[in-house]
Design a protein around this motif. Structure first.
Motif, PDB file in Angstrom:
ATOM      1  N   TYR A  18      -1.810   4.388   0.504  1.00 18.18           N
ATOM      2  CA  TYR A  18      -1.338   5.069   1.210  1.00 18.18           C
ATOM      3  C   TYR A  18       0.199   4.086   2.118  1.00 18.18           C
ATOM      4  N   ASN A  19      -0.375   2.807   2.089  1.00 17.56           N
ATOM      5  CA  ASN A  19       1.461   2.566   2.955  1.00 17.56           C
ATOM      6  C   ASN A  19       2.449   2.732   2.282  1.00 17.56           C
ATOM      7  N   SER A  20       2.431   2.987   0.929  1.00 20.06           N
ATOM      8  CA  SER A  20       3.994   3.682   0.274  1.00 20.06           C
ATOM      9  C   SER A  20       3.883   4.533   0.664  1.00 20.06           C
ATOM     10  N   ARG A  21       3.380   6.090   0.559  1.00 17.69           N
ATOM     11  CA  ARG A  21       2.745   7.357   0.304  1.00 17.69           C
ATOM     12  C   ARG A  21       3.036   8.231   2.387  1.00 17.69           C
ATOM     13  N   GLY A  22       2.396   7.862   3.178  1.00 16.80           N
ATOM     14  CA  GLY A  22       2.161   8.074   3.757  1.00 16.80           C
ATOM     15  C   GLY A  22       2.415   7.572   5.518  1.00 16.80           C
ATOM     16  N   ARG A  23       2.605   6.206   5.279  1.00 19.00           N
ATOM     17  CA  ARG A  23       2.865   5.260   6.488  1.00 19.00           C
ATOM     18  C   ARG A  23       4.749   5.797   6.546  1.00 19.00           C
ATOM     19  N   PRO A  24       5.124   6.656   8.177  1.00 22.60           N
ATOM     20  CA  PRO A  24       6.331   6.569   8.482  1.00 22.60           C
ATOM     21  C   PRO A  24       7.798   5.124   8.172  1.00 22.60           C
ATOM     22  N   ILE A  25       8.734   5.534   7.540  1.00 29.17           N
ATOM     23  CA  ILE A  25       9.742   4.970   6.872  1.00 29.17           C
ATOM     24  C   ILE A  25      10.751   4.705   8.225  1.00 29.17           C
ATOM     25  N   TYR A  26      11.324   3.588   7.824  1.00 28.64           N
ATOM     26  CA  TYR A  26      12.618   3.303   8.740  1.00 28.64           C
ATOM     27  C   TYR A  26      13.493   4.168   8.396  1.00 28.64           C
ATOM     28  N   PRO A  27      14.594   4.787   9.866  1.00 30.62           N
ATOM     29  CA  PRO A  27      14.830   5.126   9.648  1.00 30.62           C
ATOM     30  C   PRO A  27      16.097   4.417   8.861  1.00 30.62           C
ATOM     31  N   PRO A  28      16.837   5.036   8.058  1.00 26.91           N
ATOM     32  CA  PRO A  28      18.134   4.550   6.675  1.00 26.91           C
ATOM     33  C   PRO A  28      19.289   3.510   7.661  1.00 26.91           C
ATOM     34  N   LEU A  29      19.416   4.033   8.899  1.00 28.51           N
ATOM     35  CA  LEU A  29      20.844   3.447   9.452  1.00 28.51           C
ATOM     36  C   LEU A  29      19.988   2.515   9.766  1.00 28.51           C
TER      37      LEU A  29
END
Length: 184
Positions: A18-29
Motif C-alpha cells: 500500500y505504501n508503494s501504491r497508495g501513499r502520497p508521493i513527495y513533490p518532485p521539486l
C-alpha cells in the motif's frame, strides 16, 4: 536521557505494498530544492532513515553520490528495492533502525526521514545522527499536511475512520501524546 519507545514488530509488514501504491508521493521539486541547499551532496552520501518503500531514497538518488535506505521491516525493504529498480535508480537498502545508527555506517552529508520520525526516540536519534553527519550536513524531516480547502474535503471523514479504529491501536497513545518535531 533516552525514553523507551514501544516496539511494534511487523506493524508495517502488511502495508508495504500500500505504501508503494497508495501513499502520497513527495513533490518532485522538493528533493531538488533540498539538494541545492545541502552543498556538496553530489559528492557525498545520503541516508534515508525509516525508508519504508524508498520514496525519498529514490527521489534523492539523482542528487547524491550514494544513497542508503535503512528500515526495520523486511517487507518495506523489498518494496523499496522493487521501487528503485522500477524507477531506474541505484540505491542500497539495509535492514536496521534508528538504534543501529553508529559509525559503522560511515558519514553522511544529508539524512532524510519521511513520515517516520515520530516512531523513533527522537532525542536519541538526533544525538546519534550528530555523530555521523558531516560538518555542514543536515537532517531533513518530511511529513504531510492537508490545508482546510475544498479539494481536501475527503480528509475529515477519512480521519474520523482512522480515529475510530485507532482506539484499539497500541501505538495510538504514542502518536497522540508525542511532542511536535520542532519541540524535540
Amino acid at each position: 536521557m533516552t525514553v523507551a519507545i514501544p516496539s511494534f514488530p511487523g506493524r508495517f509488514r502488511e502495508v508495504a505494498s500500500y505504501n508503494s501504491r497508495g501513499r502520497p508521493i513527495y513533490p518532485p521539486l522538493l528533493a531538488r530544492r533540498i539538494a541545492e541547499r545541502v552543498r556538496g551532496l553530489a559528492d557525498a552520501r545520503l541516508l534515508d532513515l525509516g525508508t519504508g518503500p524508498g520514496l525519498l531514497a529514490i527521489d534523492f538518488a539523482p542528487y547524491a553520490k550514494r544513497v542508503i535506505g535503512v528500515d526495520p521491516e523486511p517487507a518495506m525493504l523489498s518494496a523499496a528495492i522493487a521501487n528503485a529498480k522500477r524507477a531506474g535508480v541505484v540505491a542500497e537498502f539495509l535492514e536496521g533502525s534508528s538504534h543501529s545508527l553508529d559509525s559503522s555506517l560511515g558519514n553522511f552529508r544529508l539524512v532524510t526521514i519521511g513520515r517516520a520520525f515520530h516512531w523513533m526516540d527522537r532525542p536519541d536519534v538526533l544525538q546519534r545522527l550528530d555523530r555521523i553527519i558531516e560538518n555542514g550536513g543536515a537532517v531533513a524531516l518530511f511529513s504531510e499536511s492537508y490545508p482546510d480547502v475544498p479539494a481536501n474535503a475527503w480528509r475529515r471523514p477519512f480521519q474520523s475512520v482512522v480515529d475510530h479504529y485507532a482506539v484499539r491501536d497500541p501505538a495510538a497513545s504514542l502518536l497522540r501524546d508525542a511532542k511536535n518535531h520542532d519541540a524535540v
